[in-house]
Design an enzyme around this catalytic site. Structure first.
Site, PDB file in Angstrom:
ATOM      1  CB  SER A   1      -0.943  -0.040   1.209  1.00 38.43           C
ATOM      2  OG  SER A   1      -1.913   0.962   1.157  1.00 38.43           O
TER       3      SER A   1
ATOM      4  NE  ARG B   1      -8.571   0.895  11.607  1.00 34.20           N
ATOM      5  CZ  ARG B   1      -7.616   0.376  10.862  1.00 34.20           C
ATOM      6  NH1 ARG B   1      -7.122   1.072   9.852  1.00 34.20           N
ATOM      7  NH2 ARG B   1      -7.135  -0.816  11.116  1.00 34.20           N
TER       8      ARG B   1
ATOM      9  CG  ASP C   1      -6.344  -3.942  -3.293  1.00 32.37           C
ATOM     10  OD1 ASP C   1      -7.195  -3.078  -2.981  1.00 32.37           O
ATOM     11  OD2 ASP C   1      -5.121  -3.778  -3.121  1.00 32.37           O
TER      12      ASP C   1
ATOM     13  CG  HIS D   1      -5.656  -2.299   0.280  1.00 38.31           C
ATOM     14  ND1 HIS D   1      -4.780  -2.308  -0.785  1.00 38.31           N
ATOM     15  CD2 HIS D   1      -5.110  -1.450   1.203  1.00 38.31           C
ATOM     16  CE1 HIS D   1      -3.769  -1.495  -0.539  1.00 38.31           C
ATOM     17  NE2 HIS D   1      -3.935  -0.972   0.665  1.00 38.31           N
TER      18      HIS D   1
END
Length: 386
Positions: free
Chosen positions: A163, A233, A328, A361
């Site tokens: 990432s 979050r 992803d 992901h």
């Protein structure tokens, strides 16, 4: 073996973070500079006599320097502190610390010991807060290179990350092409899409509109914008998982077994997201979240080359392993293929794998035998070439 059954039997064991102080100014691409700063880091394994077996692991958004092993605590709860990539790095693991010297570092602007918004600005005697400079991936790579200098590492055998960490691994090949022999770029994109920038903006708005944010200077008021952090979050976590993974894990399960016709938690997935948000708000810093998501938004190595990624990568000399995951949707495989094409256009040595995995992901953090076998084989080849 550490206390607790959840720790894998092959581990680097109990570890201690270290702090390196730098007194030479670090100038940011955004303009300002830090006259002095600290970097917190951890190392695993042993640097060989030739200093040729060092591997830098770059962290993503909410991770840091604690990559492997655990922190020994007086109450014996070391199992609660396992490094975020402990399944990948350690004795006998894909990145084998019996063969490689692995370095993890908390980037400048972070909230786990390196100089960041929570740190005291020596010029004011107060936390930097909103005055901390906007940071970029390029700034992080510069600071990492300075840490490597101090550690006596002229060149890394590999720089790897997933990432945002993968963006740093890619940037190393452009900023310091002669100091990196292999770049492992996992679950990455050369730039964020408009949709990704939009997700980040919604998360930032959740934080900046929290009444406890106070323009980023909440430290001296003794408050934390917890509501904003929770929402940020929750938004992010949804994007890290695939629809299939969420359905498999939660489905439409109800906590009480029946619909209660209210706006509190009814579904298990709601409970999970609230739990993740609450936990995150207890340990992460809101200003750091803003800085890191902005660094993600701004990263665009082709921007200074007329939008041509191949031209941006023309100075790269490393070998590459690029890995993507089919589910992803945030950093989709086609974005990794953009990187691969640009590398091939420069006739660079690149291996590409597209792993059929259902986890979204987050797959780069999870145990997948094919993925781990691939990384292990690649590092075996690095080892053979040392």
């Amino acid at each position: 073996m550490a206390p607790g059954n959840s720790i894998q039997p092959r581990s680097v064991g109990a570890v201690q973070p270290q702090t390196m102080r730098f007194d030479a100014p670090l100038k940011f691409r955004s303009g300002p500079a830090l006259d002095a700063y600290d970097l917190v880091y951890e190392t695993y394994g042993t640097l060989n006599a030739a200093r040729s077996n060092a591997v830098l692991v770059c962290h993503a958004l909410n991770a840091a320097h604690h990559v492997a092993g655990w922190y020994a605590e007086p109450d014996g709860k070391g199992a609660d502190n396992i490094g975020w990539w402990d399944n990948m790095i350690g004795p006998g693991k894909p990145v084998d610390t019996e063969k490689f010297f692995v370095v993890g570092v908390n980037n400048v602007g972070g909230c786990f010991g390196s100089t960041g918004p929570m740190s005291v600005n020596p010029k004011t005697g107060k936390p930097y807060g909103s005055s901390f400079p906007v940071v970029t991936v390029e700034d992080w790579v510069e600071a990492q290179a300075r840490l490597a200098d101090r550690l006596g590492i002229d060149a890394f055998a590999a720089v790897m990350g997933g990432s945002l960490g993968a963006m740093q691994a890619l940037q190393w090949t452009m900023s310091y092409p002669r100091r990196i022999r292999n770049s492992i770029v996992i679950a990455a994109a050369p730039t964020l899409s408009a949709q990704n920038i939009a997700f980040n903006e919604v998360a930032r708005q959740a934080i900046t509109t929290d009444p406890d944010f106070h323009g980023g200077d909440y430290y001296e008021r003794g408050v934390v914008p917890r509501r904003g952090l929770r929402l940020a979050r929750m938004i992010g976590h949804i994007t890290y998982l695939s629809d299939d993974a969420m359905m498999e894990k939660f489905g439409r399960s109800l906590r009480s077994g029946a619909i209660n016709f209210h706006f509190d938690v009814d579904f298990e997935v709601e409970s999970y997201l609230r739990h993740q948000g609450d936990k995150f708000s207890e340990y992460f810093d809101a200003n750091t979240y803003l800085l890191i998501t902005r660094a993600l938004d701004y990263y665009d190595p082709a921007a200074d080359h007329g939008g041509d990624l191949a031209r941006a990568l023309a100075k790269a000399a490393a070998r590459f392993l690029v890995v993507s995951f089919t589910s992803d949707w945030r950093f989709a495989p086609e974005r990794s293929r953009e990187i691969v094409k640009a590398l091939l256009d420069n006739r660079l040595d690149v291996s590409y794998a597209e792993i059929d995995a259902p986890h979204g992901h987050d797959a780069f953090l999870l145990d997948d035998p094919r993925y781990h076998a691939l990384v292990r084989a690649y590092f075996d080849n690095i080892r053979a070439a040392l």
